[in-house]
Design an enzyme around this catalytic site. Structure first.
Site, mmCIF file in Angstrom:
data_model
loop_
_atom_site.group_PDB
_atom_site.id
_atom_site.type_symbol
_atom_site.label_atom_id
_atom_site.label_comp_id
_atom_site.label_asym_id
_atom_site.label_seq_id
_atom_site.Cartn_x
_atom_site.Cartn_y
_atom_site.Cartn_z
ATOM 1 N N LYS A 185 -0.641 -0.533 -4.249
ATOM 2 C CA LYS A 185 -2.063 -0.160 -4.216
ATOM 3 C C LYS A 185 -2.156 1.307 -3.811
ATOM 4 C CE LYS A 185 -5.049 -1.487 -0.804
ATOM 5 N NZ LYS A 185 -5.471 -0.157 -0.320
ATOM 6 N N GLU A 191 -5.244 4.673 -3.287
ATOM 7 C CA GLU A 191 -6.664 4.990 -3.123
ATOM 8 C C GLU A 191 -7.085 6.130 -4.048
ATOM 9 O OE1 GLU A 191 -7.442 5.784 1.029
ATOM 10 O OE2 GLU A 191 -6.578 3.857 1.665
ATOM 11 N N GLU A 241 -14.235 -1.239 -1.325
ATOM 12 C CA GLU A 241 -14.411 -1.347 0.129
ATOM 13 C C GLU A 241 -15.714 -0.697 0.580
ATOM 14 O OE1 GLU A 241 -11.013 -0.254 2.511
ATOM 15 O OE2 GLU A 241 -12.163 -0.378 4.377
ATOM 16 N N ASP A 248 0.837 -1.201 0.000
ATOM 17 C CA ASP A 248 0.000 0.000 0.000
ATOM 18 C C ASP A 248 0.872 1.250 0.000
ATOM 19 O OD1 ASP A 248 -2.698 0.460 -0.057
ATOM 20 O OD2 ASP A 248 -3.042 0.013 2.062
HETATM 21 O O1 KIV Z 1 -4.862 -1.125 4.365
HETATM 22 C C1 KIV Z 1 -5.511 -2.147 4.136
HETATM 23 O O2 KIV Z 1 -5.392 -3.184 4.805
HETATM 24 C C2 KIV Z 1 -6.459 -2.094 3.030
HETATM 25 C C3 KIV Z 1 -7.511 -3.145 2.980
HETATM 26 C C4 KIV Z 1 -8.597 -2.804 3.915
HETATM 27 C C5 KIV Z 1 -8.018 -3.362 1.597
HETATM 28 O O3 KIV Z 1 -6.424 -1.192 2.250
#
Ligand code: KIV
Length: 288
Positions: A122, A124, A191, A92
């Site tokens: 990933k 957002e 989500e 992330d």
């Molecule tokens: O940070 C995380 O664990 C996430 C999940 C909730 C998809 O983004």
């Protein structure tokens, strides 16, 4: 042992995700933040491990994900990549590492792969990320999108509530999903959105959707591991199913240990090292 799934020996790649969607096979994803958990997860055969910035809330003790830094993420991503063999590893991008400038976003994404052993990143957001995603993808870095409840925007949402539950917001989310696909995302997390909307989005996209609180119509599911093993107990979202109760098991283990230490019940003979009587006699002689 109650394994019901045959552990996989093959590596999952971003292409595996796309092929699985085509074949109608569901994708399993869980979060991990350390090598020990990632190793067990990999052994279980999970398709993908997300080193989520949920790290901040479930491991580092913050109220939200906003305090998580790039250094925090790199540290934990490195640990997960040491523990895992076959799962597709997604790191992330934390708050403020991709929103300020496209160059920053590409550089930080590159660090996730080059320094921390991730296979993809990933991030957002919807249409406002279009150019950023294109730039990251054109650097050869696979990107997973994230729509719906995007926790880095918690202060705009005013809490962790269900998103896109009006017709206008639902239409906007579908448009965003198509833009993210067009920008080059290989997959999308959805989500906390209504299940009917998630199913329509899933059917309109060629790339797989990974749901969390988005119903059974997604191409795959992800859960935050400390939630699903019942370890994180501060609050539990409605969409979590608890597969274990580690909080209670750990509390019980710690309490019994304390009692054993206090009463002299630990360590016992089995946890104690000894030397032969002859060596001990000699030791006593030398110690005189
Ligand atoms: O940070 C995380 O664990 C996430 C999940 C909730 C998809 O983004």
């Amino acid at each position: 042992m109650s394994h019901t799934v045959e552990p996989r020996k093959k590596k999952t790649t971003t292409q595996t995700f796309i092929q699985m969607k085509k074949r109608g096979e569901k994708i399993s994803m869980l979060t991990a933040y350390d090598a020990l958990t990632a190793g067990i997860m990999d052994e279980s055969g999970v398709h993908s491990i997300l080193v989520g910035d949920s790290l901040g809330m479930v491991v580092l003790g913050y109220e939200t994900t906003l305090q998580v830094t790039m250094d925090d993420m790199l540290h934990h991503c490195k640990a997960v990549s040491r523990g895992s063999k076959n799962a597709l590893l997604v790191g992330d991008l934390p708050f403020m590492t991709y929103q300020v400038g496209i160059q920053d976003a590409v550089r930080n994404s590159g660090r996730m792969l080059q320094e921390a052993g991730m296979h993809a990143v990933k991030l957002e957001g919807g249409r406002e990320r279009e150019e950023t995603i294109k730039a990251i993808v054109s650097a050869g870095i696979p990107v997973m999108g994230h729509l719906g409840l995007t926790p880095q925007s918690v202060n705009q949402f005013g809490g962790f509530a269900v998103q896109a539950n009006t017709a206008a917001a639902a239409k906007r989310l579908l448009e965003d999903a198509l833009i993210l696909q067009e920008s080059g995302c290989f997959s999308l997390v959805l989500e906390s959105i209504p299940a009917r909307l998630a199913e329509v989005v899933t059917n309109r996209l060629d790339i797989p959707t990974i749901g969390i609180g988005a119903g059974a119509g997604c191409d795959g599911q992800v859960l935050v591991t400390p939630d699903m093993i019942g370890l994180f107990s501060r609050f539990t979202p409605r969409f979590v199913r608890k597969y274990a109760n580690f909080h209670d098991d750990m509390l019980d283990a710690f309490s019994r240990y304390i009692l054993d230490v206090q009463t002299g019940g630990f360590p016992g003979q089995e946890q104690t090292y000894e030397m032969s009587d002859a060596e001990w006699e000699e030791t006593l002689r030398l110690l005189k």
